[in-house]
Design a protein around this motif. Structure first.
Motif, PDB file in Angstrom:
ATOM      1  N   ARG A 130     126.284  25.432  30.556  1.00 24.91           N
ATOM      2  CA  ARG A 130     126.189  26.380  29.443  1.00 24.91           C
ATOM      3  C   ARG A 130     126.419  27.803  29.941  1.00 24.91           C
ATOM      4  N   THR A 131     126.935  28.620  29.016  1.00 23.47           N
ATOM      5  CA  THR A 131     127.175  30.028  29.314  1.00 23.47           C
ATOM      6  C   THR A 131     126.204  30.884  28.499  1.00 23.47           C
ATOM      7  N   GLU A 132     126.194  32.169  28.788  1.00 25.00           N
ATOM      8  CA  GLU A 132     125.361  33.089  28.001  1.00 25.00           C
ATOM      9  C   GLU A 132     125.819  33.107  26.544  1.00 25.00           C
ATOM     10  N   GLU A 133     127.096  32.882  26.332  1.00 27.93           N
ATOM     11  CA  GLU A 133     127.610  32.834  24.957  1.00 27.93           C
ATOM     12  C   GLU A 133     127.022  31.640  24.200  1.00 27.93           C
TER      13      GLU A 133
END
Length: 252
Positions: A130-133
């Motif tokens: 997962r990314t911060e987005e």
């Protein structure tokens, strides 16, 4: 191989259109007919298969319904091989899921178990990838779900988006395809059954725990929250079924 010169052999049974469609589909699946290849004309196919043009036309309609060919008019027109989009395929798979449940071939419980197992895999991968987005998207949906004046429809749509973000974060096209078809079929059906019984705050708490687990890259915490969510939904199914049985017993 030039598809216009392919020799398929004569079709002699009554289900000629179906067999022709299946034969051409096999040619596409095996790569002998490729995306953007132009199929032979109806007249050429009729001669190759030994059938009438209306039979060929019916076979082509079946292929178009399967999203395997497209038609184009004009001097350079004809029927061309096309690749079905993931959205088309997911919609078809979702329809199949819905039909299986509607005909009692698959129960809501069975579908919930399948969802838990598949989404747990997504959570495990999403915790790593997962990314911060993705996290920002999950948090935005949680803010929406906490709104007290949110309609049931808007709440359900936010739920779908929340779980879709987790599936997107797992970064696997096949998992995304299967999960989007399953979640977007199962959740509206289950919500329709349990929306009068569920506690939105409880569901939001499960979602918060899932998001928190993913934020800390703690896959097991996210999966535990997912498992609790599915168990909660399972219990509501049982209550809804009991209430429905009681109504039937009273003749309502």
């Amino acid at each position: 191989m030039n598809p216009s010169r392919a020799q398929y052999g004569q079709i002699v049974t009554r289900s000629a259109a179906s067999q022709i469609a299946d034969r051409l589909e096999q040619e596409i699946l095996e790569g002998r007919l490729k995306v953007d290849d132009r199929l032979p004309t109806e007249e050429e196919l009729a001669a190759q298969f030994g059938v009438s043009r209306p039979t060929v036309r019916e076979a082509l309609k079946r292929l178009a319904a399967r999203h395997l060919i497209r038609s184009r008019r004009g001097p350079s027109g004809g029927n061309f091989v096309t690749g079905p989009s993931p959205d088309d395929l997911a919609q078809s798979l979702g329809t199949a899921f819905a039909l299986l449940m509607a005909t009692d071939r698959v129960s809501l419980d069975e579908m919930a178990v399948a969802r838990l197992e598949l989404e747990a895999i997504c959570c495990r991968r999403a915790a790593q990838l997962r990314t911060e987005e993705h996290l920002a998207g999950l948090r935005a949906e949680l803010e929406i779900q906490r709104q007290s004046n949110l309609t049931d429809q808007d709440f359900c749509e936010s739920e779908l988006r929340f779980h879709r973000i987790i599936v997107e974060a797992c970064d696997n096209a096949l998992l995304r395809f299967m999960m989007n078809a399953m979640v977007e079929t199962l959740m509206p059906i289950s919500n329709m059954i349990i929306f009068r019984l569920r506690d939105r705050k409880a569901i939001v708490e499960f979602h918060e725990r899932m998001a928190e687990g993913l934020a800390h890259r703690d896959a097991e915490a996210a999966i535990a929250a997912l498992s609790d969510l599915i168990a909660y939904i399972h219990a509501l199914y049982a209550r809804a079924q009991q209430a429905r049985a009681a109504q039937l017993a009273r003749g309502e």
